[in-house]
Every structure is written in structure tokens, then in C-alpha cells.
Design a protein around this motif. Structure first.
Motif, PDB file in Angstrom:
ATOM      1  N   TRP A  53      -9.996  -4.470  -8.959  1.00 61.18           N
ATOM      2  CA  TRP A  53      -9.056  -3.576  -8.264  1.00 61.18           C
ATOM      3  C   TRP A  53      -7.690  -3.586  -8.943  1.00 61.18           C
ATOM      4  CZ3 TRP A  53      -4.592  -5.784  -6.548  1.00 61.18           C
ATOM      5  CH2 TRP A  53      -4.591  -7.166  -6.401  1.00 61.18           C
ATOM      6  N   SER A  98      -5.361  -0.233 -10.301  1.00 59.63           N
ATOM      7  CA  SER A  98      -4.293   0.318  -9.472  1.00 59.63           C
ATOM      8  C   SER A  98      -2.885   0.017  -9.987  1.00 59.63           C
ATOM      9  CB  SER A  98      -4.436  -0.202  -8.035  1.00 59.63           C
ATOM     10  OG  SER A  98      -4.381  -1.605  -8.014  1.00 59.63           O
ATOM     11  N   PHE A 153       0.833  -1.206   0.000  1.00 60.11           N
ATOM     12  CA  PHE A 153       0.000   0.000   0.000  1.00 60.11           C
ATOM     13  C   PHE A 153       0.868   1.258   0.000  1.00 60.11           C
ATOM     14  CE2 PHE A 153      -2.501   3.110   2.620  1.00 60.11           C
ATOM     15  CZ  PHE A 153      -3.354   3.462   1.595  1.00 60.11           C
ATOM     16  N   THR A 202       1.462   4.177  -3.057  1.00 61.73           N
ATOM     17  CA  THR A 202       1.189   5.608  -2.946  1.00 61.73           C
ATOM     18  C   THR A 202       2.462   6.443  -2.932  1.00 61.73           C
ATOM     19  OG1 THR A 202       1.083   5.261  -0.578  1.00 61.73           O
ATOM     20  CG2 THR A 202      -0.996   5.435  -1.730  1.00 61.73           C
ATOM     21  N   LEU A 252      -3.160   7.772  -5.591  1.00 63.32           N
ATOM     22  CA  LEU A 252      -4.017   7.704  -4.420  1.00 63.32           C
ATOM     23  C   LEU A 252      -5.350   7.068  -4.781  1.00 63.32           C
ATOM     24  CD1 LEU A 252      -3.242  11.135  -2.776  1.00 63.32           C
ATOM     25  CD2 LEU A 252      -2.358   8.896  -2.205  1.00 63.32           C
ATOM     26  N   GLU A 253      -5.849   7.408  -5.972  1.00 69.39           N
ATOM     27  CA  GLU A 253      -7.107   6.845  -6.418  1.00 69.39           C
ATOM     28  C   GLU A 253      -6.994   5.323  -6.565  1.00 69.39           C
ATOM     29  OE1 GLU A 253      -8.643   9.082  -9.743  1.00 69.39           O
ATOM     30  OE2 GLU A 253      -9.864   7.323 -10.249  1.00 69.39           O
ATOM     31  N   ALA A 270      -4.756   3.395  -5.154  1.00 68.90           N
ATOM     32  CA  ALA A 270      -4.456   2.763  -3.874  1.00 68.90           C
ATOM     33  C   ALA A 270      -5.706   2.596  -3.027  1.00 68.90           C
ATOM     34  CB  ALA A 270      -3.423   3.593  -3.123  1.00 68.90           C
ATOM     35  N   LEU A 271      -6.626   3.535  -3.164  1.00 69.09           N
ATOM     36  CA  LEU A 271      -7.865   3.453  -2.389  1.00 69.09           C
ATOM     37  C   LEU A 271      -8.623   2.181  -2.748  1.00 69.09           C
ATOM     38  CD1 LEU A 271      -9.168   5.313  -0.317  1.00 69.09           C
ATOM     39  CD2 LEU A 271     -10.682   6.114  -2.112  1.00 69.09           C
ATOM     40  N   LYS A 272      -8.760   1.930  -4.053  1.00 74.99           N
ATOM     41  CA  LYS A 272      -9.452   0.714  -4.494  1.00 74.99           C
ATOM     42  C   LYS A 272      -8.684  -0.510  -4.028  1.00 74.99           C
ATOM     43  CE  LYS A 272     -11.220   3.084  -8.476  1.00 74.99           C
ATOM     44  NZ  LYS A 272     -10.755   3.608  -9.753  1.00 74.99           N
ATOM     45  N   TYR A 273      -7.365  -0.433  -4.175  1.00 78.68           N
ATOM     46  CA  TYR A 273      -6.511  -1.569  -3.819  1.00 78.68           C
ATOM     47  C   TYR A 273      -6.684  -1.925  -2.352  1.00 78.68           C
ATOM     48  CZ  TYR A 273      -2.130  -4.096  -3.085  1.00 78.68           C
ATOM     49  OH  TYR A 273      -1.197  -5.036  -2.758  1.00 78.68           O
ATOM     50  N   VAL A 274      -6.601  -0.933  -1.502  1.00 77.15           N
ATOM     51  CA  VAL A 274      -6.591  -1.223  -0.075  1.00 77.15           C
ATOM     52  C   VAL A 274      -7.979  -1.641   0.405  1.00 77.15           C
ATOM     53  CG1 VAL A 274      -7.078   0.938   1.123  1.00 77.15           C
ATOM     54  CG2 VAL A 274      -5.264  -0.533   1.948  1.00 77.15           C
ATOM     55  N   THR A 275      -9.023  -1.042  -0.173  1.00 72.23           N
ATOM     56  CA  THR A 275     -10.378  -1.412   0.253  1.00 72.23           C
ATOM     57  C   THR A 275     -10.642  -2.883  -0.040  1.00 72.23           C
ATOM     58  OG1 THR A 275     -10.986   0.782  -0.473  1.00 72.23           O
ATOM     59  CG2 THR A 275     -12.765  -0.669   0.143  1.00 72.23           C
TER      60      THR A 275
END
Lengths: 550, 140
Positions: free
Chosen positions: A230, A234, A144, A148, A156-157, A159-164
Motif C-alpha cells: 500500500w 499511495s 486519509f 486525498t 483517490l486511487e 488513498a483507496l489502497k491506503y485506507v483499505t
């Protein structure tokens, strides 16, 4: 021996911590990072050689005997994966010198890379289901931050999908582990395999629920249908070398985990797995390759192809599980042939992973060089690379053809093994699907070739002077790309001997007995209630027939 | 914050808290305490300094970079596991030695878990202070 099994985890961790202490000097961090990667590679080679030599190795952490402590296990498959991790480690670290730039290096880039490498090794070697979860979390955290690092908007966009999605996967994983622990009271994979295998028929529905939870959580990690979205969202956003590291090794951890738990634990107790995974494999292959067809950015195309290639791996696993399931009712004289088919399918998966790690990582490396040269990966804005950089083009060509499966390159052998296993298992439709997907892969690779390398550079016809190429650091980058091309050709030429090793990995996965014997000692096996451990004890003076564990 | 009471008190409290943190670190093997609690306590000592005066003075007092301290702590914790490997044992198994110390009748038992705990202490100290200092610098 103990030290050798844990070294692929300990060395990158130590390197990461030392890099943290050397925060002041980027040069020192680079030197440490390269030394650490080389040491990891050397130890993984030694471990692999040792496993080939003496069979499955196990080490109990802290001296706590299995199944009570955490055990690290190296069998042929896991040590092969660790070896590939070592290869990718050296390549990524050397490539980074040219590619990453001091701005990211100052922000603990090397520490994060080595933490990631340690967690990948840890996931491969761990013989404890909860420990695998822990390594997955370490992996998620380091990946993560790597994703980023640099802090651009797109990153960031992505990574958000990735981490969720990955957090969702972790919670599913944890629920599955909790249910499993409630059912059998153990976290050690070998111990679970024994106890679950002798659980009553009344527990089958619970086991099915647990198995499907694992399928979903590992499926998200591996980016299979329908959980893959995802990944293409990403993987094209971070620094190109980070894409290469992720695309090369990270998704394979999910596939490996799936292979491990489904062959070791769920194959005898959840017979529907093969059928479900076969359908998932088909959808994964097709959606991945169709998604790639609609993309016009090199790394996006490659990201979608990761998804479709994962489909091939799942297909091999599914074929093996189907064959094993049928074997239960098959007449005795058919069993050796069916065993060989299952081992072939699993060996094919291992070979395919090997091929895919080499070819896919290298394509991302080439994409990184192109990105450095021209500052973009958009196919519309690229062109003329073949005229200006013929060697780079050639190296791209070899990797792309390997990925598409052109004879005699690695992808051809990988697909051939899986196709033959599929035909022997009588699953003709999935074989047809996989061959069709191969053609579409070739189409995508040709698209990159035609647009980025072959066509004239945009603006050239109007006589405008094009921006000169940015060649900073491309020496290091090209050296790594060339090294991987040599590896791809080497694996293509020696595909036969390498396949024999991966087939052995397949046999080990099916037999299960070597793994279980290496982890649990005889005393413990005898002490299990109801004598359920007896059949795993090494028979004295008589040779064990293949597959006696079933 | 510019409070004479807090500043005076923190001058006395800082060495006491640090001493206490070391005591808690060392007694932690068999009794309540250990590296984590000790680290938190030491962090609170420096956090007090940062609140009574400013972050800059607390950083000066520490002398080492926080990131390097975290790295050192993690390295020590990992290396403590290597001792057992070097004698052919498993990773992270504790090795114990009996060291005779002048003035004590019984020899003192000292082992690799102490090193592990010191590593935890430094890591916790570094991480907690990084968080506190970052937040406080935003306020300042």
C-alpha cells in the motif's frame, strides 16, 4: 511536569482547533500553524531534556490512577520520537508556506496537519494499548484526508489502497487488544507486562496468537514485508510536502509501536518473535530496494526505499529480541555482554530512526522542490538540474549519500551500529543482507542523481527553448532543505554523543523496571495477587543491577 | 418544502427545542442528558427550520459558520482540561467551584466539565448540521 508530558499532544490539537476557527483567513491559519509547530518543538525539547535529566515521566489523564485510567509515559525513546516529531512539524509547516498553495489551505490543510502531529505524539507517549489504537485511528483519519486533499484521480486511487489496508490493520489491532484484555483484564502496558509475565505456561499459545496479531497490524502500519504494497502505491500521489510528512514520520509510528510492545510485553513470553522478525526484516530490506530499482519517478523510488529502510529498523529489533531470548539459557558471566549487545541493537534502531527521519524527509523535500521547478517527478523528463541549480543538487547529494550510508554521514553510523550488533549476536547472514541492500540503495540514489541532476535536459540538444522553471515559493522550500542538511551534518558529526543517548533508550527498553515503576505506584504493585508485583518495586538502599527485571 | 402547517409549527417549536436543548445540556452532569444529546436536539431545531423554509434561512439564523462552531466547540472542550493543568494537576481533571447565587439557599456548584459539555454541544451541533445542510442542499 504533568503539563510537559501532555503538551506535545495538547499543543497541536489546540492549534488544529484554532485553525478551524480561523477558516476565513489563510494568513491567520499560517501564522497559527507556524506558532503551533514552534511551540510543539519547544515543548518537545523541554520534555526530552527533562527525561534525560530525571528519567521516565508519567502523567495520568484526568487524575485517574494507573492502571485504571489512561497514562501518558515519556521515556528516552518516546521523548526522542516526540522531539523528532517536533522537528518535522516545524519543517513541514514552513515548507508548506511555499509549497502547498491556498487552494488546499482553504480546505483545512493546517488543521489536518496538526491533528496528524497530535496523533503521532499521542501514539508515542501513550502508555495504554487501547489509547494507542485511538491515536492510530486519529492518525488514519487525518492522513486519509491529507492524502486525498486536492482530489486528483491518482490521489483517490492511492488513498483507496491506503485506507483499505489501514482499516484491516486497525481491525487486527482491535482483535488483538480484545484478546489481550480477555487474558489479563488490563489495558495499561506496564500492567499487562507484569501480569502476562506471570501468566501460566498454558496461556503461551494464546499469547503467541496475540503477539502475531500485533505483529501483523503494526506491520501493516510500518509497511513491512509482506504488507508493504500500500505504501509505494499511495505515498507519491499527494502534494509533495504531504509525502514528506508521511514518509518522514508516519511509518515510524508502526516501528515504534512494535518496539514498545515487543520489548515491554512480549519479549519474555513469546520467544519466537526474534526469529520471525529477522526473516521479515531481511525480506523487507530486499524487496524494498529491488522495488525501487524498477521505478523511474523520484517519489516512487523514495517510497520503496522507505520500505527497505524499515527493514533495517526491524532487523535491529529482531537482533535485540534474539539476544534476549538466548540470554535465558546463557551462563551468568555472558549475560552483561549479551545485555550490552541487545541495548546496542535497540539503540541502533533508535539512531537509525533519527537518521531516517532526517534523510528521508529531506529527500522528499528536495523531490518537492524539483516537482515545483519542473512540474514533474519523472526521471525521463528531468535533467540538467546540476547545471542550473548547483546548491540544490549539493543538498540532494548530501541527503542521498546519508540515506545510502556513505561515511561519515548519518546513515553510515546507523548501519554501523546495527551491523556491529548483528556481528556480536552472531547473525552474520542478516548483516550480509543489510550490507548488500546498502549497495543497492546507493545504486538507486545514483540513478536519481544521474537522471534528474546530471544528464542534459531532454530537448536541449535539439535546440528547443526549455520551459522556464516555476520558482514560486521555492525560497521557503530551499530554506527548509538547507536546514535539514545542516541537521544531517550536525548529527553525523555528533554521532557519538547522540548514540549514547539512544543506547540509553535501548537499556531502558530492556530493563523495563524504570518504565513500570514510573507508571504504577508501589501501593498498586504490592496489592497485586500472588506477589507478582513485588520484584518491580524499587529496592531501597541497594542499587538495582542492570536487567534484574528478567 | 412549502407547507404552511410545518412553517407555522416550526416558528413555535424552534425556540422551545433550543431551550430544551440547553436544559438537557445543563442537567447532564448527574442526570440523563449532556452535551451530546443537547447538541443533537439543537441541531434538530435548525434542521426543522431548514426543512420548513430553506437551508439559507437556517444558516442566516445561526449567524456563525459551522466549521468555526466545530472549532470553537473542540477548543472549549480541550481548554476545559487545561484549568487543572494550570494548578499543577493532571490534564482533563474536573475542577469544581461553589458559586453563591442570589435567590438560592445553597451555592451552585459549577465546574470545568460544564465547559467540556458546552464544547461537545457546539461540536455536535456543528457536525450534524454540516451533514444535514449538505444533504439538503443537494436536494434543493
Amino acid at each position: 511536569m504533568n503539563a510537559l508530558v501532555v503538551s506535545p499532544i495538547a499543543i497541536p490539537l489546540l492549534t488544529a482547533f484554532l485553525c478551524m476557527m480561523a477558516w476565513r483567513s489563510v494568513r491567520l491559519q499560517r501564522a497559527l500553524s507556524i506558532a503551533g509547530a514552534l511551540a510543539l518543538f519547544a515543548c518537545s525539547v523541554l520534555l526530552f531534556a527533562r527525561v534525560l535529566d530525571v528519567g521516565v515521566l508519567a502523567a495520568d489523564i484526568g487524575g485517574w490512577r494507573a492502571p485504571f485510567g489512561i497514562t501518558m509515559v515519556a521515556d528516552t525513546l518516546s521523548s526522542l520520537m516526540v522531539l523528532l516529531n517536533g522537528v518535522v512539524a516545524v519543517a513541514v509547516v514552513v515548507y508548506s508556506i511555499g509549497a502547498i498553495g491556498p487552494r488546499r489551505e482553504k480546505h483545512a490543510y493546517h488543521t489536518l496537519v496538526h491533528c496528524l502531529l497530535a496523533s503521532v505524539s499521542g501514539s508515542f507517549l501513550s502508555g495504554d494499548i487501547f489509547n494507542i489504537y485511538v491515536w492510530f485511528e486519529v492518525m488514519l483519519m487525518s492522513s486519509f484526508v491529507l492524502l486525498t486533499l486536492g482530489g486528483e484521480r491518482g490521489q483517490l486511487e492511492g488513498a483507496l489502497k491506503y485506507v483499505t489496508l489501514n482499516l484491516l490493520s486497525s481491525s487486527l489491532f482491535l482483535s488483538a487488544v480484545g484478546l489481550l484484555y480477555g487474558l489479563v483484564g488490563s489495558l495499561n502496558l506496564a500492567d499487562i507486562a507484569i501480569k502476562l509475565g506471570s501468566a501460566g505456561d498454558g496461556t503461551r499459545p494464546v499469547i503467541a496468537a496475540i503477539a502475531v496479531l500485533f505483529m501483523a497490524s503494526f506491520g501493516i502500519k510500518a509497511a513491512i514485508f509482506p504488507f508493504f504494497f500500500w505504501l509505494p502505491a499511495s505515498y507519491h500521489t499527494p502534494a509533495p510536502v504531504v509525502s514528506a510528512l508521511f514518509g518522514g514520520i508516519l511509518t515510524k509510528v508502526g516501528v515504534y509501536a512494535m518496539m514498545r510492545v515487543y520489548t515491554l510485553i512480549f519479549a519474555p513470553v513469546f520467544p519466537a518473535a526474534g526469529e520471525i522478525l529477522l526473516w521479515i526484516a531481511a525480506f523487507t530490506m530486499v524487496t524494498g530496494v529491488l522495488g525501487a530499482a524498477a521505478q523511474y519517478e523520484i517519489r516512487r523510488i523514495l517510497s520503496f526505499h522507505i520500505v527497505s529502510q524499515i527493514g533495517y529498523m526491524i532487523m535491529g529489533l529482531a537482533i535485540a529480541l534474539l539476544v534476549l531470548e538466548r540470554m535465558a539459557d546463557a551462563p551468568t558471566e555472558d549475560r552483561p555482554a549479551m545485555l550490552a549487545t541487545a541495548a546496542m541493537a535497540l539503540g541502533g534502531v533508535a539512531f537509525f530512526i533519527l537518521h531516517n527521519i532526517l534523510a528521508k524527509t529531506n529527500l522528499f523535500f528536495v523531490a518537492g522542490v524539483v516537482h515545483r521547478l519542473r512540474g514533474t517527478g519523472e526521471l525521463k523528463e528531468l535533467g540538467g538540474l546540476y547545471k542550473e541549480r548547483p546548491y540544490l543538487s549539493l543538498m540532494f547529494m548530501v541527503s542521498a549519500m546519508a540515506l545510502a550510508g556513505i561515511p561519515i554521514l548519518t546513515g553510515f553510523w546507523g548501519k554501523l551500529i546495527l551491523v556491529v550488533a548483528g556481528v556480536r549476536a552472531g547473525e552474520y547472514w542478516i548483516v550480509g543482507v543489510s550490507l548488500g541492500v546498502g549497495v543497492l540503495t546507493l545504486f538507486s540514489m545514483t540513478k536519481i542523481w544521474a537522471e534528474a541532476f546530471w544528464k542534459a535536459r531532454p530537448g536541449e540538444t535539439e535546440g528547443a527553448e526549455p520551459k522556464p522553471d516555476d520558482t514560486r515559493g521555492t525560497g521557503w522550500m530551499n530554506a527548509v532543505v538547507a536546514g535539514f542538511v545542516v541537521l544531517i551534518i550536525g548529527v553525523s558529526v555528533f554521532a557519538g554523543p547522540i548514540y549514547r543517548v539512544t543506547e540509553r533508550a535501548g537499556h531502558e527498553l530492556i530493563e523495563r523496571a524504570p518504565y513500570i515503576r514510573a507508571v504504577l505506584d508501589e501501593e498498586y504493585l504490592r496489592s497485586l495477587p500472588g506477589g507478582i508485583g513485588e520484584r518491580w518495586i524499587e529496592p531501597r538502599a541497594e542499587t538495582a543491577s542492570a536487567g534484574e527485571g528478567r | 418544502m412549502n407547507s404552511l402547517v410545518l412553517q407555522t409549527a416550526s416558528r413555535f417549536l424552534l425556540p422551545l427545542l433550543l431551550l430544551l436543548s440547553v436544559v438537557i445540556l445543563l442537567r447532564g452532569h448527574n442526570t440523563p442528558g449532556g452535551g451530546f444529546v443537547g447538541g443533537l436536539l439543537a441541531a434538530s431545531a435548525f434542521a426543522l427550520q431548514a426543512m420548513a423554509f430553506d437551508v439559507e434561512s437556517a444558516r442566516r439564523m445561526l449567524r456563525v459558520n459551522l466549521l468555526a462552531m466545530v472549532g470553537l466547540g473542540l477548543t472549549l472542550a480541550l481548554v476545559s482540561g487545561f484549568f487543572s493543568l494550570s494548578v499543577g494537576g493532571p490534564l482533563l481533571k474536573g475542577l469544581w467551584f461553589e458559586v453563591p447565587v442570589l435567590g438560592f439557599d445553597d451555592p451552585i456548584k459549577i465546574g470545568t466539565p460544564v465547559l467540556f459539555d458546552i464544547g461537545v454541544y457546539l461540536t455536535v451541533l456543528g457536525v450534524v448540521l454540516t451533514m444535514i445542510f449538505t444533504l439538503q442542499e443537494v436536494v434543493e
